[in-house]
Design a protein around this motif. Structure first.
Motif, PDB file in Angstrom:
ATOM      1  N   GLN A  96     -75.097 -44.590 -24.287  1.00  0.00           N
ATOM      2  CA  GLN A  96     -73.734 -45.054 -24.543  1.00  0.00           C
ATOM      3  C   GLN A  96     -72.751 -44.427 -23.558  1.00  0.00           C
ATOM      4  O   GLN A  96     -71.869 -45.113 -23.029  1.00  0.00           O
ATOM      5  N   LEU A  99     -73.181 -46.118 -20.108  1.00  0.00           N
ATOM      6  CA  LEU A  99     -72.581 -47.453 -20.079  1.00  0.00           C
ATOM      7  C   LEU A  99     -71.059 -47.365 -20.039  1.00  0.00           C
ATOM      8  O   LEU A  99     -70.408 -48.049 -19.232  1.00  0.00           O
ATOM      9  N   GLU A 100     -70.485 -46.545 -20.904  1.00  0.00           N
ATOM     10  CA  GLU A 100     -69.023 -46.430 -20.958  1.00  0.00           C
ATOM     11  C   GLU A 100     -68.465 -45.899 -19.641  1.00  0.00           C
ATOM     12  O   GLU A 100     -67.402 -46.345 -19.188  1.00  0.00           O
ATOM     13  N   TYR A 110     -66.847 -55.762 -19.579  1.00  0.00           N
ATOM     14  CA  TYR A 110     -68.235 -56.176 -19.796  1.00  0.00           C
ATOM     15  C   TYR A 110     -68.914 -56.346 -18.448  1.00  0.00           C
ATOM     16  O   TYR A 110     -68.262 -56.527 -17.407  1.00  0.00           O
ATOM     17  N   TYR A 114     -76.784 -56.471 -17.050  1.00  0.00           N
ATOM     18  CA  TYR A 114     -76.993 -55.038 -17.214  1.00  0.00           C
ATOM     19  C   TYR A 114     -78.485 -54.791 -17.212  1.00  0.00           C
ATOM     20  O   TYR A 114     -79.237 -55.422 -17.971  1.00  0.00           O
ATOM     21  N   ILE A 136     -79.850 -51.970 -24.993  1.00  0.00           N
ATOM     22  CA  ILE A 136     -79.132 -52.926 -24.143  1.00  0.00           C
ATOM     23  C   ILE A 136     -78.969 -54.278 -24.837  1.00  0.00           C
ATOM     24  O   ILE A 136     -77.962 -54.962 -24.637  1.00  0.00           O
ATOM     25  N   LYS A 139     -76.020 -53.896 -27.074  1.00  0.00           N
ATOM     26  CA  LYS A 139     -74.786 -53.981 -26.296  1.00  0.00           C
ATOM     27  C   LYS A 139     -74.473 -55.435 -25.926  1.00  0.00           C
ATOM     28  O   LYS A 139     -73.306 -55.822 -25.837  1.00  0.00           O
ATOM     29  N   LYS A 140     -75.510 -56.219 -25.724  1.00  0.00           N
ATOM     30  CA  LYS A 140     -75.311 -57.646 -25.494  1.00  0.00           C
ATOM     31  C   LYS A 140     -74.702 -58.297 -26.734  1.00  0.00           C
ATOM     32  O   LYS A 140     -73.738 -59.070 -26.637  1.00  0.00           O
ATOM     33  N   ALA A 144     -70.507 -56.107 -24.678  1.00  0.00           N
ATOM     34  CA  ALA A 144     -70.326 -55.268 -23.494  1.00  0.00           C
ATOM     35  C   ALA A 144     -71.248 -55.684 -22.359  1.00  0.00           C
ATOM     36  O   ALA A 144     -71.031 -55.321 -21.201  1.00  0.00           O
TER      37      ALA A 144
END
Length: 282
Positions: A96, A99-100, A110, A114, A136, A139-140, A144
């Motif tokens: 996390q 990604l952030e 977004y 990814y 992931i 997150k999809k 994001a």
């Protein structure tokens, strides 16, 4: 510029994309003015796919993407790919956080694509231990990430296991054309992806960002200087939606864009898909 429709994903990208690992340099740092020229040349030439990563330039690539692309062009005009470096997780990072950080550095909310970055057997073991495939795709679902995939650098045996682990949106392969049927077993890898109907992006590591040149009797593979009449660099396969190359100056964009603007598909010779270039003078 030739386009490729990601039928499975619902969007269209340029056949040629810009790999952002090696931006123009000045005094050991990314030259933002020259990078702006490069990005502008790409956009003017119809290139709308940009590929960066958390680790490129220790984050400088992502910052440069923000300054030269994201802050200067409407978000709907380009597709941006980024990558998760799972090998940093054992050092104390969380997925996390990674990604952030990438979202913040690039200035977007977004990523269109990814990827689990640089998957080989060792990195795949980290993915399994840390449940990164679930991460992931979560997150999809959260918005994001638009599409979830991976970049791959190992044997067909490892690729087979990874392909079976999820319903991947796309795959990114590094294809060494000289090893189409030899050491890298590139043909075998590509056919595994093709058989599953998964959109495929080809990474092209070629010398000085020249994709390929044509002589009357043979194709020249720019990355190694090897000549072989049975191969061509960056051949756009049936399921390939885009091919990513690093370009380090605005002038690199012109010949590459010209080559990709005139591709005629497909022709078969000895089981290999060939291309013909409609405009080679630039």
């Amino acid at each position: 510029m030739e386009k490729r429709l990601f039928n499975k994903l619902g969007f269209e990208t340029s056949l040629l994309g810009l790999g952002c690992m090696r931006f123009p340099q000045k005094n050991g740092k990314i030259d933002l003015l020259e990078t702006e020229k490069l990005v502008d040349a790409c956009m003017a030439g119809g290139i709308n796919y940009f590929d960066t990563a958390y680790v490129y330039g220790d984050g400088d690539s992502e910052n440069a993407v923000k300054r030269t692309l994201v802050e200067r062009y409407p978000r709907e005009r380009f597709y941006l790919a980024n990558k998760l470096p799972m090998w940093l997780i054992p050092e104390g990072h969380t997925p996390q956080e990674l990604l952030e950080t990438s979202l913040k550095r690039t200035g977007v909310t977004y990523f269109d694509q990814y990827l689990l970055h640089n998957l080989n057997q060792e990195n795949w073991e980290i993915c399994k231990k840390e449940n990164l495939v679930d991460f992931i795709f979560a997150k999809k679902a959260a918005g994001a990430v638009r599409n979830a995939g991976f970049s791959f650098h190992d044997t067909p045996e490892v690729l087979h296991e990874i392909l079976d682990a999820a319903d991947w949106d796309f795959v990114q392969l590094q294809i060494n054309y000289y090893d189409w049927e030899t050491a890298q077993r590139a043909k075998e890898q590509y056919e595994m992806v093709e058989a599953r109907g998964i959109p495929c992006i080809i990474i092209s590591a070629s010398a000085q960002a020249t994709i390929f040149s044509v002589l009357p009797d043979r194709w020249i593979v720019a990355q190694s200087g090897i000549t072989n009449p049975a191969i061509s660099a960056d051949t756009p396969f049936f399921f390939v939606c885009s091919s990513v190359t690093g370009m380090v100056a605005a002038d690199d964009c012109v010949p590459n864009a010209v080559k990709y603007a005139g591709i005629i598909l497909p022709n078969s010779r000895n089981g290999f898909l060939w291309t013909k270039i409609a405009a080679m003078e630039y």
